[in-house]
Design a protein around this motif. Structure first.
Motif, PDB file in Angstrom:
ATOM      1  N   VAL A  70       0.867  -1.189   0.000  1.00 36.41           N
ATOM      2  CA  VAL A  70       0.000   0.000   0.000  1.00 36.41           C
ATOM      3  C   VAL A  70       0.898   1.232   0.000  1.00 36.41           C
ATOM      4  N   LEU A  71       0.713   2.109  -0.973  1.00 38.30           N
ATOM      5  CA  LEU A  71       1.476   3.365  -0.982  1.00 38.30           C
ATOM      6  C   LEU A  71       0.788   4.335  -0.030  1.00 38.30           C
ATOM      7  N   GLU A  72       1.573   4.950   0.820  1.00 38.64           N
ATOM      8  CA  GLU A  72       1.005   5.814   1.853  1.00 38.64           C
ATOM      9  C   GLU A  72       1.393   7.264   1.611  1.00 38.64           C
ATOM     10  N   PRO A  73       0.481   8.256   1.675  1.00 33.66           N
ATOM     11  CA  PRO A  73      -0.905   8.168   2.142  1.00 33.66           C
ATOM     12  C   PRO A  73      -1.797   7.385   1.168  1.00 33.66           C
ATOM     13  N   CYS A  74      -2.874   6.797   1.736  1.00 29.37           N
ATOM     14  CA  CYS A  74      -3.751   5.972   0.902  1.00 29.37           C
ATOM     15  C   CYS A  74      -5.218   6.214   1.261  1.00 29.37           C
TER      16      CYS A  74
END
Ligand code: PMP
Ligand code: GLN
Length: 387
Positions: free
Chosen positions: A113-117
């Protein structure tokens, strides 16, 4: 009773919209337009209701709608999805996201998951028993006033347990899109792996500065492992209709539909019939970039006259702005204060951070939604310029 989602409360969008209503604030928080959809589209729904489209439609979705989704994707991105075996109409992108994750993630699988998401990803992964593996986007700096994807870090996050990677471009909340070099890097990273991709492209038609949108399905090697998700809510100013779709290779669609049929079974019949007819006219979505560019630029230029430091958005109907010249409060406290005291509602970017490392973080950023009438944006700006 033990909770399956102990860390989850009510979503920030619901919390901030309720506060906006309670304090009669101008709501530039939750992402929804404050204007109406095209009356022609509404009329098509009425017509569908009057002409007998009121019972369960076909489980994967209305034939005409699936066919027109397939045609649109092929025309814009050059990849052909078979309307019968590879296109499924869903109850908004939210259902497509949840159904995809439940269909493919097994307990113990890792999901990048790329953060921010977006806020629904991590709870959906956890419900499936998956483990989110967070890769931070590189934040804006002096040289680049924009977030970026660090593909080396994404590559390093892949392990033999990685099942799925969540990719959302144009990206909520940062507004970034992918360039051709990004797709090259992604292709190299996933080549020779079993990693599946979830492409959340709900803002595919809202891209700025006359740039074409590069869908993941423009690359055959990526399309072969991708669940491509979009939302009519964003495209047609109808977020309350909860209409979306998922395109994926037949073997992946088979698994998606196993979940979809027991999650919602099927999706509103008259809405599907109406959207199927309406989207046949490509101008209904091709006019969106200029429509939203005007709103983006209006808000961006307006914010430059305030003490907020806005960041240009490449897509979506959101832009971020730094408020550190106005307040030293944390993002959520600042957003609540602004709603209560100044009657303007925004979303704290901290709500899009989920990893333990980022739990207590503060980037001094708030998200503005500009899917609003010009007069609404003007009213908000007239307050913000006095901060
Ligand atoms: N993904 C992203 C990135 C979004 O911003 C949204 C918007 N709400 C969704 C998914 C959900 O879309 P829908 O309203 O069609 O369920
Ligand atoms: N996606 C919308 C946003 O980012 C909100 C949708 C919702 O409230 N679930 O604001």
């Amino acid at each position: 009773m033990s909770s399956k989602l102990p860390a989850v409360g009510t979503t920030i969008f619901t919390v901030m919209s309720k506060m906006a209503a309670d304090f009669k604030a101008i709501n530039l928080g939750q992402g929804f337009p404050d204007f109406e959809p095209d009356p022609k589209l509404v009329e098509l729904v009425t017509q569908a209701m009057k002409t007998g489209h009121n019972q369960y439609p076909y489980m994967p979705g209305d034939q005409v709608l699936r066919s027109n989704i397939s045609k649109k994707v092929e025309t814009l991105y050059g990849h052909r999805y078979d309307e019968n075996t590879e296109v499924t109409v869903t109850s908004g992108a939210t259902e497509a996201l949840m159904a995809t994750i439940i269909a493919v993630v097994n307990p113990g699988d890792e999901v990048i998951v790329l953060e921010p998401c977006y806020d629904s990803y991590v709870p959906a992964i956890r419900l499936a028993g998956g483990i989110p593996v967070f890769v931070p986007l590189t934040p804006p700096d002096q040289e680049n006033n924009t977030y970026r994807v660090d593909w080396d870090r994404v590559g390093e996050a892949i392990t033999p347990k990685t099942r799925l990677m969540m990719l959302n471009f144009p990206h909520n909340p940062t507004g970034i899109t992918l360039k051709s070099e990004d797709l090259d890097a992604l292709e190299t990273i996933v080549n020779n792996t079993e990693v599946l991709l979830l492409a959340d492209e709900v803002y595919e038609h809202i891209v700025f500065d006359a740039k074409p949108f590069l869908s993941l399905c423009t690359r055959p090697a990526l399309a072969a492992r991708t669940f491509l998700i979009s939302s009519f809510g964003k495209t047609y100013h109808t977020t309350g209709w909860k209409m979306g779709y998922c395109c994926a290779p037949a073997n992946l669609t088979t698994e998606l539909r196993k979940v979809h049929q027991f999650m919602v079974f099927t999706v509103s019949s008259p809405m599907q019939v109406a959207l199927g007819i309406y989207m046949a006219d490509a101008s209904t979505y091709l006019t969106l970039p200029s429509f939203y560019q005007e709103k983006h630029d209006f808000l961006y230029e307006g914010l430059k006259q305030t003490r907020f430091k806005p960041i240009r958005s490449q897509g979506t109907f959101f832009l971020l702005a730094d408020y550190s010249a106005i307040s030293k409060e944390k993002e959520l406290d600042f957003a609540k204060w602004l709603t209560q005291e100044k009657k303007v509602t925004l979303i704290p970017v901290s709500a899009f951070y989920r990893s333990p490392e980022e739990d207590a973080s503060n980037h001094n950023l708030v998200r503005f939604c500009f899917a609003k009438k010009e007069e609404t944006l003007e009213q908000a700006l007239s307050v913000l310029k006095h901060l």
